[in-house]
Design an enzyme around this catalytic site. Structure first.
Site: not given
Ligand code: RIB
Ligand code: CA
Length: 313
Positions: A243
């Site tokens: 992500h």
């Molecule tokens: O949904 C994914 C996000 O939530 C990413 O930033 C992960 O690190 C968590 O913070």
């Protein structure tokens, strides 16, 4: 071209770690003014510790790391140890940090930096719940207009949610904060699940990290191996979605992504859809566009950039 001055607001988290490493490996494009830590994946005492662990792994002990808000603005903290492990950085066995936390609160650092530099100079890169950013905007209403850009990981539309059927974790943890940020008027680029679910760490891509055969490459391979076990079981995917590094990669090469400038609003009342990013992708309302909502990524180009830059550390 001058490197872009950025503040990374973060809740490390293995994917935050990779995003931070990519930024620290790219001084031609990115000047990291500091890391501001927030409660999210794990509580604040761990996110601020993990941020310093990552800086030391990169050999960058001079990076300023600030502790910020330890809970959301209006709700109880929800964490994600089930994804990231108890430490928040499970996978590699990394030593505790020896570098100190920077003096002062993260929110005050954000305010000071935005006031110190000319309007349009500092980019904010939130990788976790938006509590620090929104608290800074509330405390200093003059700064939102000085932000060059907010490039954040959060939300989802076609992909729905990952912590509830309709909400992505970062937005869900602090929907009030997200509402403040999306209504702030600052230029926003969103990296939602619609993009990050296309940035999967396949075995080949993980092997390429490991093949760097450096402490950073091996640690990143171990982090994404750990991170992946949850997603594979959940999504049956070919690997974990990476992500947060999508935010850093956008700063280095925005052409890796495409999206639309649309209206995005945050659900802050219904518990059923709390934290949903209500993205007007088809422009069916006359609500004003307030965010560039990304939808595609050149995944091979992303991983090639990431692997090449990690090799520098
Ligand atoms: O949904 C994914 C996000 O939530 C990413 O930033 C992960 O690190 C968590 O913070
Ligand atoms: Ca994160």
């Amino acid at each position: 071209m001058q490197p872009r001055k950025i503040i990374i607001d973060t809740d490390p988290g293995q994917d935050d770690a990779v995003a931070i490493l990519l930024a620290l490996a790219s001084p031609e494009e990115i000047e990291v003014l500091g890391l501001t830590c927030v409660a999210g994946n794990v509580p604040l005492d761990l996110t601020q510790k993990n941020a310093r662990i990552i800086c030391e792994l990169a050999g960058k002990r001079d990076v300023k790391v600030f502790a910020g808000c330890d809970r959301p603005m209006g709700r109880a903290l929800v964490t994600a140890e089930h994804v990231h492990g108890k430490s928040g950085l499970d996978g590699p066995d990394l030593p505790d940090p020896t570098m100190p936390l920077a003096e002062g609160h993260a929110v005050d650092f954000i305010i000071e930096q935005l006031r110190e530099f000319a309007p349009g100079t500092v980019t904010l890169c939130p990788l976790g719940p938006l509590t620090n950013i929104a608290t800074a905007f509330e405390k200093a209403p003059d700064i939102a207009g000085r932000v060059a850009k907010i490039v954040l990981m959060g939300g989802g539309y076609f992909e729905g949610g990952n912590i509830t059927p309709t909400a992505e974790f970062n937005i869900y943890v602090d929907p009030q904060a997200a509402d403040i940020v999306f209504k702030s008027g600052a230029p926003i680029v969103v990296m939602p699940l619609d993009v990050t679910h296309k940035a999967l760490v396949t075995k080949e891509r993980n092997d390429a990290f490991r093949a760097l055969n450096t402490p950073v490459g091996i640690a990143v391979a171990q982090m994404t191996d750990f991170f992946e076990r949850f997603d594979k079981e959940k999504y049956g995917s070919a690997g974990a979605p990476l992500h947060d590094p999508c935010v850093t990669a956008y700063l280095i090469n925005p052409d890796l992504f495409t999206g639309r400038h649309i209206n995005v609003e945050i659900e802050t009342t219904s518990e059923l859809t709390m934290g949903m990013t209500v993205a007007d992708w088809w422009r069916v309302t006359d609500r004003p566009a307030n965010a560039t909502f990304m939808n595609t990524i050149d995944a091979d180009g992303f991983f090639a950039l990431l692997t090449e830059r990690l090799a520098r550390l």
